[in-house]
Design a protein around this motif. Structure first.
Motif, short mmCIF file in Angstrom:
data_model
loop_
_atom_site.label_atom_id
_atom_site.label_comp_id
_atom_site.label_asym_id
_atom_site.label_seq_id
_atom_site.Cartn_x
_atom_site.Cartn_y
_atom_site.Cartn_z
N GLY A 96 -24.48 6.36 43.82
CA GLY A 96 -23.92 6.09 41.92
C GLY A 96 -22.85 5.35 41.50
N GLY A 97 -21.39 4.93 43.01
CA GLY A 97 -20.09 4.54 42.60
C GLY A 97 -19.47 4.53 41.27
N ALA A 98 -19.37 5.90 39.88
CA ALA A 98 -19.04 6.49 39.03
C ALA A 98 -18.97 7.87 39.05
CB ALA A 98 -18.40 5.45 38.45
N ILE A 99 -18.05 8.69 39.27
CA ILE A 99 -18.22 9.60 38.56
C ILE A 99 -17.04 10.57 37.93
CG2 ILE A 99 -18.15 10.80 40.65
CD1 ILE A 99 -20.07 12.68 40.35
N ASP A 100 -17.15 10.97 36.65
CA ASP A 100 -16.73 12.08 35.82
C ASP A 100 -16.59 13.66 37.01
OD1 ASP A 100 -14.85 9.76 34.50
OD2 ASP A 100 -16.86 10.08 33.34
N LEU A 101 -15.85 14.19 36.89
CA LEU A 101 -15.60 15.35 37.81
C LEU A 101 -14.47 16.08 37.53
CD1 LEU A 101 -15.64 14.34 41.85
CD2 LEU A 101 -17.11 15.33 40.51
N ARG A 102 -14.89 17.34 36.95
CA ARG A 102 -14.26 18.66 36.36
C ARG A 102 -14.12 18.80 37.37
NH1 ARG A 102 -15.09 20.71 31.20
NH2 ARG A 102 -15.16 22.56 31.68
N TYR A 103 -11.88 19.47 37.68
CA TYR A 103 -11.46 20.09 38.67
C TYR A 103 -11.26 21.16 37.60
CZ TYR A 103 -11.11 16.22 42.55
OH TYR A 103 -11.27 15.68 43.38
N GLN A 104 -12.00 22.48 38.34
CA GLN A 104 -11.40 24.10 37.31
C GLN A 104 -10.81 24.63 38.26
OE1 GLN A 104 -16.25 24.19 37.06
NE2 GLN A 104 -15.10 25.12 35.26
N PHE A 105 -9.63 25.04 37.88
CA PHE A 105 -8.28 26.10 38.98
C PHE A 105 -8.27 26.87 38.47
CE2 PHE A 105 -7.44 21.32 39.46
CZ PHE A 105 -6.87 20.88 40.56
N THR A 106 -7.95 28.57 39.42
CA THR A 106 -7.30 29.54 38.98
C THR A 106 -6.78 29.46 40.18
OG1 THR A 106 -9.74 30.26 38.86
CG2 THR A 106 -8.58 31.44 39.36
N LEU A 107 -5.17 30.12 39.44
CA LEU A 107 -4.04 29.85 39.99
C LEU A 107 -3.66 32.24 39.84
CD1 LEU A 107 -1.82 27.91 38.40
CD2 LEU A 107 -2.86 27.33 40.12
N ARG A 108 -2.99 32.00 41.41
CA ARG A 108 -2.27 33.36 41.36
C ARG A 108 -1.25 33.04 42.10
NH1 ARG A 108 -5.60 35.81 45.43
NH2 ARG A 108 -4.02 35.47 46.44
N ASP A 109 0.34 33.78 41.56
CA ASP A 109 0.96 33.56 41.42
C ASP A 109 1.56 32.21 42.24
OD1 ASP A 109 1.48 36.51 42.06
OD2 ASP A 109 0.40 36.47 43.97
N ASP A 110 1.45 31.41 41.51
CA ASP A 110 1.58 30.12 41.58
C ASP A 110 0.97 29.08 42.56
OD1 ASP A 110 3.22 30.39 39.86
OD2 ASP A 110 5.12 30.92 40.75
N LEU A 111 0.04 29.97 43.04
CA LEU A 111 -1.00 29.20 44.00
C LEU A 111 -2.37 28.62 43.54
CD1 LEU A 111 0.16 30.67 47.29
CD2 LEU A 111 0.76 28.77 46.47
N ILE A 112 -3.05 28.19 44.10
CA ILE A 112 -4.59 27.70 43.76
C ILE A 112 -5.25 28.91 44.21
CG2 ILE A 112 -6.50 26.29 44.38
CD1 ILE A 112 -4.03 23.98 43.93
N GLU A 113 -6.04 29.40 43.64
CA GLU A 113 -7.05 30.69 44.21
C GLU A 113 -8.34 30.53 44.37
OE1 GLU A 113 -6.89 35.42 43.25
OE2 GLU A 113 -7.70 34.18 41.41
N GLN A 114 -8.37 29.85 43.50
CA GLN A 114 -10.02 29.27 43.33
C GLN A 114 -9.93 27.42 42.64
OE1 GLN A 114 -13.28 30.44 41.12
NE2 GLN A 114 -14.07 30.65 43.10
N LEU A 115 -10.61 26.89 43.56
CA LEU A 115 -10.77 25.25 43.16
C LEU A 115 -12.35 25.03 43.03
CD1 LEU A 115 -10.12 22.91 41.96
CD2 LEU A 115 -9.53 21.59 44.15
N VAL A 116 -13.03 24.84 41.48
CA VAL A 116 -14.17 24.02 41.61
C VAL A 116 -14.71 22.79 41.43
CG1 VAL A 116 -16.77 24.81 40.89
CG2 VAL A 116 -14.94 26.93 41.29
N ILE A 117 -15.42 21.93 41.97
CA ILE A 117 -15.23 20.98 41.64
C ILE A 117 -16.76 20.29 40.92
CG2 ILE A 117 -15.08 18.34 42.51
CD1 ILE A 117 -13.58 19.54 43.62
N ARG A 118 -16.79 20.01 39.60
CA ARG A 118 -18.53 20.39 39.14
C ARG A 118 -18.35 17.91 38.07
NH1 ARG A 118 -18.22 25.17 37.54
NH2 ARG A 118 -19.90 26.66 39.01
N PRO A 119 -19.55 17.49 38.41
CA PRO A 119 -19.22 16.80 37.23
C PRO A 119 -19.70 17.35 36.11
CG PRO A 119 -21.40 16.14 39.20
CD PRO A 119 -20.15 18.00 39.37
#
Length: 119
Positions: A96-119
């Motif tokens: 595809g060569g190009a894409i926009d991705l949304r990095y959805q972060f959930t934080l807990r105690d100043d750390l990343i608890e979950q990262l979901v990467i989707r177009p």
């Protein structure tokens, strides 16, 4: 989950742990990037789920070498104190060569608890 509408924020308003992760990930510094995650964190990317820092470290290493690409942070949003979205535009030698991705972060105690990467 949460039903708050995300509000637009400036990318420099993202929490330090997110900017630290993104900076390390873009520099292909897997060791530094993995320190941003909680020990029991999960990453969901490309239909796969990676649980725990060992699996996340393998995912980071693989994603850094699979394709060559540039990444530009194009926007940021905050849903609440623990939920953030960073939108990136990627261009490279992947299908595809190009894409926009949304990095959805959930934080807990100043750390990343979950990262979901989707177009």
């Amino acid at each position: 989950m949460h039903d708050h509408q995300p509000r637009t924020i400036t990318p420099d308003a993202l929490p330090e742990v997110i900017t630290r992760y993104l900076r390390a990930h873009h520099a292909h510094d897997t060791a530094a990037a993995v320190t941003a995650f909680a020990g029991d964190a999960t990453v969901i990317d490309d239909g796969n789920t990676y649980r725990g820092t060992d699996a996340i470290e393998r995912w980071l290493g693989r994603s850094a070498t699979e394709f060559t690409y540039t990444v530009h942070l194009t926007g940021a949003q905050q849903t609440d104190t623990d939920h953030y979205i960073a939108t990136h535009h990627l261009e490279g030698d992947f299908p595809g060569g190009a894409i926009d991705l949304r990095y959805q972060f959930t934080l807990r105690d100043d750390l990343i608890e979950q990262l979901v990467i989707r177009p």
